[in-house]
Design a protein around this motif. Structure first.
Motif, PDB file in Angstrom:
ATOM      1  N   ARG A 373       0.838  -1.207   0.000  1.00 36.62           N
ATOM      2  CA  ARG A 373       0.000   0.000   0.000  1.00 36.62           C
ATOM      3  C   ARG A 373       0.871   1.255   0.000  1.00 36.62           C
ATOM      4  O   ARG A 373       0.552   2.243  -0.689  1.00 36.62           O
ATOM      5  CB  ARG A 373      -0.951  -0.012   1.195  1.00 36.62           C
ATOM      6  CG  ARG A 373      -1.790   1.255   1.329  1.00 36.62           C
ATOM      7  CD  ARG A 373      -2.949   1.088   2.291  1.00 36.62           C
ATOM      8  NE  ARG A 373      -4.011   0.264   1.717  1.00 36.62           N
ATOM      9  CZ  ARG A 373      -4.969   0.735   0.898  1.00 36.62           C
ATOM     10  NH1 ARG A 373      -4.975   2.020   0.551  1.00 36.62           N
ATOM     11  NH2 ARG A 373      -5.907  -0.071   0.450  1.00 36.62           N
ATOM     12  N   GLN A 377       0.975   3.984  -2.970  1.00 37.52           N
ATOM     13  CA  GLN A 377       0.724   5.396  -2.694  1.00 37.52           C
ATOM     14  C   GLN A 377       1.800   6.278  -3.316  1.00 37.52           C
ATOM     15  O   GLN A 377       1.497   7.324  -3.921  1.00 37.52           O
ATOM     16  CB  GLN A 377       0.650   5.625  -1.183  1.00 37.52           C
ATOM     17  CG  GLN A 377       0.313   7.058  -0.787  1.00 37.52           C
ATOM     18  CD  GLN A 377      -1.099   7.443  -1.199  1.00 37.52           C
ATOM     19  OE1 GLN A 377      -2.071   6.803  -0.813  1.00 37.52           O
ATOM     20  NE2 GLN A 377      -1.231   8.498  -2.002  1.00 37.52           N
ATOM     21  N   VAL A 391      -4.999   4.424  -5.559  1.00 34.62           N
ATOM     22  CA  VAL A 391      -4.323   3.387  -4.770  1.00 34.62           C
ATOM     23  C   VAL A 391      -5.224   2.174  -4.572  1.00 34.62           C
ATOM     24  O   VAL A 391      -4.807   1.029  -4.784  1.00 34.62           O
ATOM     25  CB  VAL A 391      -3.871   3.963  -3.409  1.00 34.62           C
ATOM     26  CG1 VAL A 391      -3.355   2.848  -2.497  1.00 34.62           C
ATOM     27  CG2 VAL A 391      -2.788   5.014  -3.617  1.00 34.62           C
TER      28      VAL A 391
END
Length: 504
Positions: A373, A377, A391
């Motif tokens: 993640r 990002q 995202v």
């Protein structure tokens, strides 16, 4: 005219006369027959064997070490025992070719461990002087049956007795073998089954194949949780790896000067790995510049140049066969450029998120989810994801995954006696499993911008960064076993400056 002799490719001259053999056999000082103390690992292996015994009650279990493998002509590779054999016997390093651990079922329940191996031959034997593969003259002395029994705390027998032992009560006692460890032992087991009529039908053949696979899988899965001794071996491997990284940095000027510097780095790390333990746990990845964007770059043929990064993915394997697996990405000049630091900081942030997810109760796949993640990002913030993809969209397993152009691999794997340890475990015991105290896994996110990637910013092209540490799950969190190796960009620069001084 004399009779033509058959052609032979045997180039060795071995005297056969009785007088010569008697001469070779005499005049040696008595051997030291003192028995060794019980090995430290032998205090831990009984519990492992007991757990395996409970999983397969009443069955004869066969765990071979494997045999020597030819490298070229009559030259063998350095021997490395099969991991399952080593785990349940405690024998590491190069011990013991052709050995087989048999767990023999007891009538009253449980199993009796018996190690079959080739012991030291007497000095009046052909093996002592003439056997270049096993003879004492050629490869050194072997343990005796008595010394091996004293070291491991189990019964030992000559390997020549193995076939009869496997055939005992064939048909009445089920037989399982770790098949991939030794083809000859597996063939012997197959012959025993055939003579007992256990593989006469296709259904029977399928059943025994599944039985063997289940044994191998169980041996692999058992290693997911390490005991205290194993955790200490992992710490030892990481300590040696840290020293080897220091040595690589100290010799970077020489690696740059000589050319083909990736090979120089590989050699320096390998020297320290071999001195500290058994050697490297896997082929070292010594990838400078754009080579870092080839994930398994082990050719190591490139030069080291100021302005480039060196991605070094390497680990020391200690004598017990436990290995570290650490990656650091180093600025060859000692300083990151602005673009290199941007990428490096993003990867480090992702790694810290992954490490924070290494807690009991979380699932193995949660580690990757946390790290990726952060990666996604940053790629979004840099404007690299396709238009309209945010995202959450790219993280969707079915309709996204655009970030994988620059981060293709998983963030973690289990680590131990194999660098990708416990690989035979089922998905529910691995990817979907809950993290438990004693598990050891890597956390190693990366970002890779190939030199010919026209979707990457020009200043990113040719830059590959990976940061990897070895993490032990504890009762209340985790321990970073390789934390002694600096990992933030500032700490890496300070580390290199401390070692290199003005030489870099």
């Amino acid at each position: 005219m004399s009779e033509k002799q058959p052609m032979s490719s045997d180039h060795r001259n071995r005297p056969k006369n009785k007088e010569f053999r008697e001469f070779i056999a005499r005049g040696w000082a008595p051997r030291d027959e003192r028995l060794p103390d019980l090995a430290e690992v032998a205090e831990w292996t009984p519990a492992r064997r007991e757990a395996l015994s409970e999983a397969f009650p009443g069955e004869r279990l066969v765990l071979p070490a494997g045999g020597l493998k030819v490298r070229s002509n009559d030259t063998d590779y350095v021997f490395r025992p099969h991991t399952a054999f080593s785990y349940f016997t405690g024998l590491g390093a190069d011990r013991e070719p052709d050995a087989v651990l048999v767990l023999e079922p007891r009538p009253e329940g449980g199993h009796e461990p018996i190690l079959y191996f080739r012991p030291l031959a007497p000095r009046d034997s052909e093996e002592f002087f003439a056997d270049s593969r096993y003879g004492e003259f050629w490869v050194g002395s072997r343990p005796t049956l008595e010394s091996m029994a004293a070291e491991l705390g189990i019964e030992t027998r000559h390997v020549e007795q193995l076939a009869d032992a496997l055939a005992k009560d064939a048909g009445a006692v089920s037989l399982r073998v770790v098949r991939d460890a030794d083809a000859e032992v597996a063939a012997t087991v197959d012959q025993v089954r055939s003579e007992a009529g256990l593989v006469a039908t296709e259904e029977q053949q399928t059943a025994v194949a599944e039985a063997d696979a289940e044994l191998a899988r169980h041996c692999s899965t058992m290693r997911l949780v390490k005991d205290e001794w194993e955790a200490d071996q992992m710490r030892l491997a990481c300590e040696g790896t840290a020293r080897a990284f220091d040595a690589v940095i100290a010799d970077l000027p020489e690696a740059k000067r000589r050319g083909r510097g990736e090979r120089w780095v590989e050699g320096i790390f390998g020297l320290h790995a071999r001195h500290h333990g058994n050697g490297v746990g896997y082929d070292s990845i010594c990838a400078a510049g754009n080579h870092a964007n080839t994930l398994h770059w082990i050719r190591n043929t490139g030069d080291l140049r100021d302005g480039d990064l060196l991605l070094l993915d390497a680990g020391v394997e200690v004598d017990s066969l436990f290995t570290a697996d650490v990656t650091r990405t180093l600025p060859i000049s000692g300083r990151f450029s602005d673009a290199q630091r941007r990428i490096y900081d993003a990867v480090h942030e992702a790694q810290q998120a992954g490490i924070a997810a290494c807690r009991p109760g979380n699932r193995f796949k949660d580690v990757h989810a946390a790290a990726i993640r952060v990666i996604a990002q940053h790629l979004f913030d840099w404007g690299l994801l396709p238009e309209g993809v945010d995202v959450d969209t790219t993280l969707d397993a079915d309709t996204g995954q655009y970030h994988r152009r620059w981060m293709v691999h998983g963030t973690s794997h289990h680590l131990g006696m194999d660098v990708h340890d416990c690989a035979m475990a089922l998905r529910e015991d691995y990817m979907d499993a809950e993290l438990r105290p004693g598990m050891v896994l890597t956390v190693e996110p990366g970002l890779y911008f190939k030199a010919d990637d026209e979707l990457a910013p020009a200043e990113f092209r040719g830059i590959g960064v990976r940061i990897e540490d070895d993490i032990l799950i504890t009762d209340d969190g985790c321990e970073n076993l390789s934390a002694m190796v600096p990992s933030t960009a500032d700490d890496v620069e300070a580390w290199m400056a401390r070692i290199l001084g003005d030489a870099g």
